[in-house]
Design a protein around this motif. Structure first.
Motif, PDB file in Angstrom:
ATOM      1  N   CYS A  57      47.334  37.874  40.624  1.00 61.33           N
ATOM      2  CA  CYS A  57      46.751  38.006  41.564  1.00 61.33           C
ATOM      3  C   CYS A  57      45.683  36.805  41.109  1.00 61.33           C
ATOM      4  N   ALA A  60      45.088  32.792  39.417  1.00 58.42           N
ATOM      5  CA  ALA A  60      46.250  33.251  39.263  1.00 58.42           C
ATOM      6  C   ALA A  60      47.396  32.709  39.992  1.00 58.42           C
ATOM      7  N   THR A 109      46.128  42.135  33.609  1.00 59.29           N
ATOM      8  CA  THR A 109      46.110  42.403  34.681  1.00 59.29           C
ATOM      9  C   THR A 109      46.824  43.773  34.957  1.00 59.29           C
ATOM     10  N   ALA A 156      34.662  34.433  36.405  1.00 60.43           N
ATOM     11  CA  ALA A 156      34.967  33.233  37.785  1.00 60.43           C
ATOM     12  C   ALA A 156      36.249  32.412  36.826  1.00 60.43           C
ATOM     13  N   GLU A 245      32.648  35.237  44.570  1.00 61.96           N
ATOM     14  CA  GLU A 245      32.337  35.622  43.434  1.00 61.96           C
ATOM     15  C   GLU A 245      31.151  35.581  43.008  1.00 61.96           C
TER      16      GLU A 245
HETATM   17  O1  M6R Z   1      43.642  37.331  34.144  1.00 60.41           O
HETATM   18  P1  M6R Z   1      44.365  37.334  35.241  1.00 60.41           P
HETATM   19  O2  M6R Z   1      44.526  35.705  35.602  1.00 60.41           O
HETATM   20  O3  M6R Z   1      45.605  38.134  35.775  1.00 60.41           O
HETATM   21  O4  M6R Z   1      43.350  37.156  36.477  1.00 60.41           O
HETATM   22  C1  M6R Z   1      43.165  37.349  37.559  1.00 60.41           C
HETATM   23  C2  M6R Z   1      42.340  37.714  38.878  1.00 60.41           C
HETATM   24  O5  M6R Z   1      41.722  39.183  38.520  1.00 60.41           O
HETATM   25  C3  M6R Z   1      41.326  36.419  38.179  1.00 60.41           C
HETATM   26  O6  M6R Z   1      41.976  35.334  38.829  1.00 60.41           O
HETATM   27  C4  M6R Z   1      40.287  36.589  39.299  1.00 60.41           C
HETATM   28  O7  M6R Z   1      40.514  36.954  40.534  1.00 60.41           O
HETATM   29  C5  M6R Z   1      39.434  35.288  38.295  1.00 60.41           C
HETATM   30  N1  M6R Z   1      37.720  36.274  38.673  1.00 60.41           N
HETATM   31  C6  M6R Z   1      38.932  34.380  39.662  1.00 60.41           C
HETATM   32  O8  M6R Z   1      37.790  33.374  39.469  1.00 60.41           O
END
Ligand code: M6R
Length: 369
Positions: A57, A60, A109, A156, A245
């Motif tokens: 998500c 990532a 996540t 972020a 963000e």
């Molecule tokens: O912990 P994760 O890498 O699974 O998180 C995925 C996203 O929630 C995360 O990358 C989110 O988009 C960030 N706040 C982006 O800066």
């Protein structure tokens, strides 16, 4: 702590050379062969895989998009990238021959975790690329390849993104080595280039002041667009996400080739547009295509901020501002071109007086579906 920086985000941007360095560390043997013993997954299984699905998500997922270009190119395995929350609900075709790669900084996540469960129920094997030891996602996966970015505090994501790309590239090269898709010296060449990246990232960070000044100067801007092609496309999406963000402005990333199919109608005088220019040394027409895209938007009055390689003179004529990054092979360029976009977003959010580390409405790990 923040190590003298204004925010964790700023510190984590500066941590990126070591995040990439540490993610590469200990994964090559004395002969330069990749050794991902930690994966502890049956090699015959990796040889028989006929499809890769990357699930993740947010940021990532953009790392996954970048990785797809490399994995398909190196391994010739059809590779899809899908948002974890979409994957689960569309009855995806996955089976014992599917390798699912789950990318997650936090490892907590929920959307990604549920997608992993779904994939495993269908018989797929899951490799997690995660930054948090012992978190739920690696615990529920068949194998793990950790990123070693160190704890990421700012909501972020910055250094985790670069580390995810690095780890996914190692996995891609490992598969190519195992399946005989690349010669050892070709793999060695990419690994050498990867090992040169921390120093190059540092060079981009050393130029932060000029980028910061640009971000600070755009405090009143209400909309910024980002354009890229090939691996520059997910970088554009990531640049836009950072601005949404933390600076709370409308920002959108596009595939540059898509401009004429609609988004070019958005261009009016003064519209700020970041363009990620690929290497002019690439063996295809990618660079010249992007130069014509810059020309098209500039002709319509856009203010163009071009991220281009050192020595790329062709962009000068159409760029209002040029941000230089060291030369690198196209596939590795995201490790460099993302950095100015992070610095820019951080400076702009700060100029607007926002809490860079704790943006409104967001949590560091999204543990609900
Ligand atoms: O912990 P994760 O890498 O699974 O998180 C995925 C996203 O929630 C995360 O990358 C989110 O988009 C960030 N706040 C982006 O800066």
């Amino acid at each position: 702590e923040k190590g003298g920086f204004n925010s964790f985000m700023e510190k984590e941007i500066h941590d990126q050379p070591s995040a990439v360095h540490d993610t590469l560390l200990g994964r090559l043997d004395e002969t330069g062969q990749l050794t991902l013993d930690e994966l502890r997954i049956d090699e015959s299984l990796l040889r028989s895989v006929d499809k890769i699905v990357v699930i993740a998500c947010g940021t990532a997922a953009y790392a996954g998009h970048v990785a797809r270009y490399a994995i398909e190119h190196w391994c010739r395995i059809p590779t899809e990238v899908e948002l974890a929350h979409e994957f689960r609900y569309r009855d995806p075709i996955v089976n014992e021959k599917t390798l699912v790669v789950a990318l997650s900084q936090s490892g907590e996540t929920m959307d990604t975790l549920m997608a992993i469960r779904h994939a495993r129920e269908q018989g797929a094997k899951v490799i997690a690329i995660c930054n948090t030891n012992g978190s739920s996602i690696p615990r529920e996966s068949d194998a793990n390849l950790y990123t070693h970015a160190g704890p990421e505090i700012a909501v972020a994501s910055t250094k985790a993104f670069l580390a995810q790309i690095t780890a996914a590239y190692l996995l891609g090269l490992y598969l190519a080595q195992l399946r005989g898709n690349m010669y050892a010296d070709e793999i060695g060449e990419v690994l050498r280039e990867l090992q040169a990246m921390p120093e190059k990232i540092q060079t981009v960070i050393d130029g932060a002041d000029a980028i910061k000044a640009m971000g600070t100067g755009m405090g009143e801007t209400e909309s910024v667009l980002f354009l890229g092609r090939h691996v520059g496309f997910p970088v554009a999406l990531e640049g836009a996400l950072k601005l949404k963000e933390i600076a709370y402005i409308h920002a959108e990333g596009f595939a540059a080739g898509e401009l004429k199919h609609g988004p070019i109608a958005l261009i009016e005088p003064g519209q700020k547009v970041f363009v990620i220019a690929p290497s002019p040394r690439g063996r295809n027409s990618l660079h010249s295509k992007v130069v014509s895209n810059i020309q098209e938007i500039r002709a319509r009055g856009a203010e163009t901020i071009v991220i281009a390689e050192e020595g790329d003179e062709a962009v000068e004529a159409y760029a209002n501002h040029v941000i230089r990054v060291p030369q690198s092979p196209t596939l590795l360029q995201p490790l460099l071109s993302t950095v100015p976009l992070q610095i820019f977003a951080c400076a702009m959010a700060e100029a607007k007086g926002y809490d860079v580390d704790q943006p409104r409405n967001l949590a560091k790990s999204v543990t609900v579906e």
